[in-house]
Design an enzyme around this catalytic site. Structure first.
Site, PDB file in Angstrom:
ATOM      1  N   GLU A 278      -0.614  47.148  17.936  1.00 50.22           N
ATOM      2  CA  GLU A 278      -1.057  47.529  16.596  1.00 50.22           C
ATOM      3  C   GLU A 278      -0.257  48.704  16.061  1.00 50.22           C
ATOM      4  O   GLU A 278      -0.259  49.776  16.665  1.00 50.22           O
ATOM      5  CB  GLU A 278      -2.546  47.910  16.625  1.00 50.22           C
ATOM      6  CG  GLU A 278      -3.077  48.362  15.278  1.00 50.22           C
ATOM      7  CD  GLU A 278      -4.487  48.929  15.366  1.00 50.22           C
ATOM      8  OE1 GLU A 278      -5.150  48.987  14.313  1.00 50.22           O
ATOM      9  OE2 GLU A 278      -4.915  49.321  16.464  1.00 50.22           O
TER      10      GLU A 278
ATOM     11  N   GLU B  15     -13.458  48.177  11.385  1.00 51.32           N
ATOM     12  CA  GLU B  15     -13.224  49.409  12.133  1.00 51.32           C
ATOM     13  C   GLU B  15     -13.260  50.593  11.160  1.00 51.32           C
ATOM     14  O   GLU B  15     -12.237  51.163  10.800  1.00 51.32           O
ATOM     15  CB  GLU B  15     -11.880  49.344  12.863  1.00 51.32           C
ATOM     16  CG  GLU B  15     -11.728  50.464  13.875  1.00 51.32           C
ATOM     17  CD  GLU B  15     -10.377  50.427  14.581  1.00 51.32           C
ATOM     18  OE1 GLU B  15     -10.339  50.686  15.803  1.00 51.32           O
ATOM     19  OE2 GLU B  15      -9.353  50.156  13.918  1.00 51.32           O
TER      20      GLU B  15
END
Length: 261
Positions: free
Chosen positions: A143, A242
């Site tokens: 990521e 998130e």
């Protein structure tokens, strides 16, 4: 409509961690993700998932000494054995939780360190991890993370992540596209969704409001529009939520109710 997974490391902070599973299920989530499971026995977490009818969408491999500021060991020279032992531990949790994705954090590059050396270690470890995970049916994710939230983090741009994944060429090595990080670092989120998802290299999406990482409909991202774009691409994976709720988690789910129609 995309499928949403509640991130229990950030959402439902009004509850103790183990009680967040039930809170997420009560709000209609059918999957969860979190940062690290290692404080709890895998069987205990499995029990919470089963009791609440939830799937585990994602969690992270061990990050090193998180409290001391480490954010992954995958690119750290001399720490290869530690990384690989930690990843094997993560695979054990993935099997117990029936979780098909593990995010591997790259690590922070100290000032003055040779970035190319770090990238070489990173590629070697990712190749090893992808091969190790393939037999377990697990995808390994990397990521890009923005430099404002995580200064010095090795990987911050989508194009570099895709070059790494494409260069290694393991089919279960994929990119985790977090729209929050992408918007802060480079913007052009709609173009990224439309160009990157069709490559097959995007294994997971995450959302949050920019710039404060609150609800995804707060700030500068037009989340209703972006969710429609995600649908347009044909993406059928999970979208991880998130973000840090600005107030009560359940009270801030208006964006989710709109998405559900």
């Amino acid at each position: 409509m995309p499928r949403f997974a509640a991130n229990l490391s950030m959402m439902y902070p009004e509850h103790a961690f183990l009680d967040r599973f039930a809170a997420a299920a009560a709000d209609g989530f059918t999957a969860v993700e979190f940062l690290f499971p290692y404080e709890y026995p895998a069987e205990q977490l499995r029990g919470r998932l089963d009791a609440c009818g939830l799937e585990q969408a994602l969690f992270n491999a061990p990050p090193g000494d998180f409290a001391a500021g480490e954010r992954g060991t995958a690119s750290l020279p001399g720490r290869e054995t530690e990384f690989r032992d930690g990843f094997v531990r993560a695979l054990g949790y993935a099997e117990a939780l029936n979780c098909p994705r593990v995010h591997v954090m790259a690590g922070v590059v100290p000032t003055g360190a040779a970035r190319e050396e770090r990238l070489a270690v990173y590629r070697d470890n990712l190749t090893w991890a992808a091969e190790k995970a393939a037999g377990r049916g697990v995808d390994v994710l990397i990521e890009p993370i923005n430099q404002r939230d995580m200064p010095g983090y090795l990987l911050s741009r989508q194009d570099e992540a895709h070059r790494i994944v494409g260069g290694i060429g393991e089919p279960n090595l994929k990119v985790q596209l977090d729209l929050y990080h992408c918007q802060i670092t480079e913007g052009d989120v709609t173009v990224r969704l439309r160009s990157d998802i069709p490559t097959g290299r995007v294994g997971h999406l995450q959302i949050a409001g920019v710039p404060d990482r609150h609800e995804p409909d707060s700030g500068e991202l037009a989340i209703d529009y972006l969710l429609a774009v995600i649908d347009e691409t044909g993406y059928d994976g999970w979208v991880g939520c998130e973000y840090r709720p600005a107030a009560g988690t359940s009270a801030g789910l208006g964006w989710l109710r709109r998405a559900r129609g």
